[in-house]
Enzyme design. Structure first.
Site, mmCIF file in Angstrom:
data_model
loop_
_atom_site.group_PDB
_atom_site.id
_atom_site.type_symbol
_atom_site.label_atom_id
_atom_site.label_comp_id
_atom_site.label_asym_id
_atom_site.label_seq_id
_atom_site.Cartn_x
_atom_site.Cartn_y
_atom_site.Cartn_z
ATOM 1 C CG HIS A 196 0.764 5.353 4.193
ATOM 2 N ND1 HIS A 196 -0.158 5.276 5.210
ATOM 3 C CD2 HIS A 196 1.537 4.246 4.311
ATOM 4 C CE1 HIS A 196 0.066 4.177 5.920
ATOM 5 N NE2 HIS A 196 1.093 3.525 5.396
ATOM 6 C CG HIS A 222 -0.309 -0.127 2.525
ATOM 7 N ND1 HIS A 222 0.094 -1.351 3.011
ATOM 8 C CD2 HIS A 222 0.012 0.783 3.477
ATOM 9 C CE1 HIS A 222 0.634 -1.180 4.212
ATOM 10 N NE2 HIS A 222 0.608 0.106 4.514
#
Ligand code: DGP
Length: 138
Positions: free
Chosen positions: A100, A98
């Site tokens: 951010h 992922h």
């Protein structure tokens, strides 16, 4: 491999979606370190940035860029941090790649802080270090 983000992708856990296509999902981070803090993930599971194939990684970062631009355009952000952690030692807590996208405002922010503290490099052979890394890139 199954993790909390795989469950979000399958709709088993609710998320506040920002963007979705066939390969990529973006949703608000539950912690909202700053207002608009968004996570961008590939729908197919990869443990982290380093194990994600380049084509998918590029799609994820393309969406991250667009979200950063949107945060600047409509949230009043004055800057953005783009961050991806690899492994626990680097602060990764969810083992699904992922990115951010963290908007930054003037003052009154949440708890996000990056401190890169330099160290004494006098004992390091920097040219050798660079040459070793350079050789290892393929
Ligand atoms: P990292 O520490 O880089 O692995 O970041 C994981 C982030 O995931 C952390 O900022 C909190 C967020 N997070 C964890 N569980 C959930 C969840 O169930 N929903 C949402 N929206 N975010 C989550």
């Amino acid at each position: 491999m199954d993790d909390i983000f795989c469950r979000i992708i399958r709709g088993e856990i609710p998320s506040t979606k920002v963007y979705e296509d066939d390969d990529v999902l973006a949703f608000l981070d539950i912690s909202q370190t700053t207002r608009g803090h968004t996570l961008v993930i590939p729908k197919k599971h990869y443990d982290n940035f380093l194990s994600c194939p380049a084509e998918t990684m590029h799609k994820v970062f393309d969406v991250a860029q667009r979200i950063g631009q949107a945060e600047m355009a409509i949230l009043g952000a004055k800057g953005v941090n783009i961050l991806t952690n690899v492994n626990e030692v680097a602060g990764q807590s969810v083992m699904h790649f992922h990115v951010h996208v963290i908007p930054r405002y003037m003052g009154g922010e949440g708890g996000f802080q990056i401190t890169m503290k330099g160290q004494d490099t006098s004992g390091m052979d920097l040219p050798r270090l660079a040459a070793d890394l350079s050789k290892a890139i393929n």
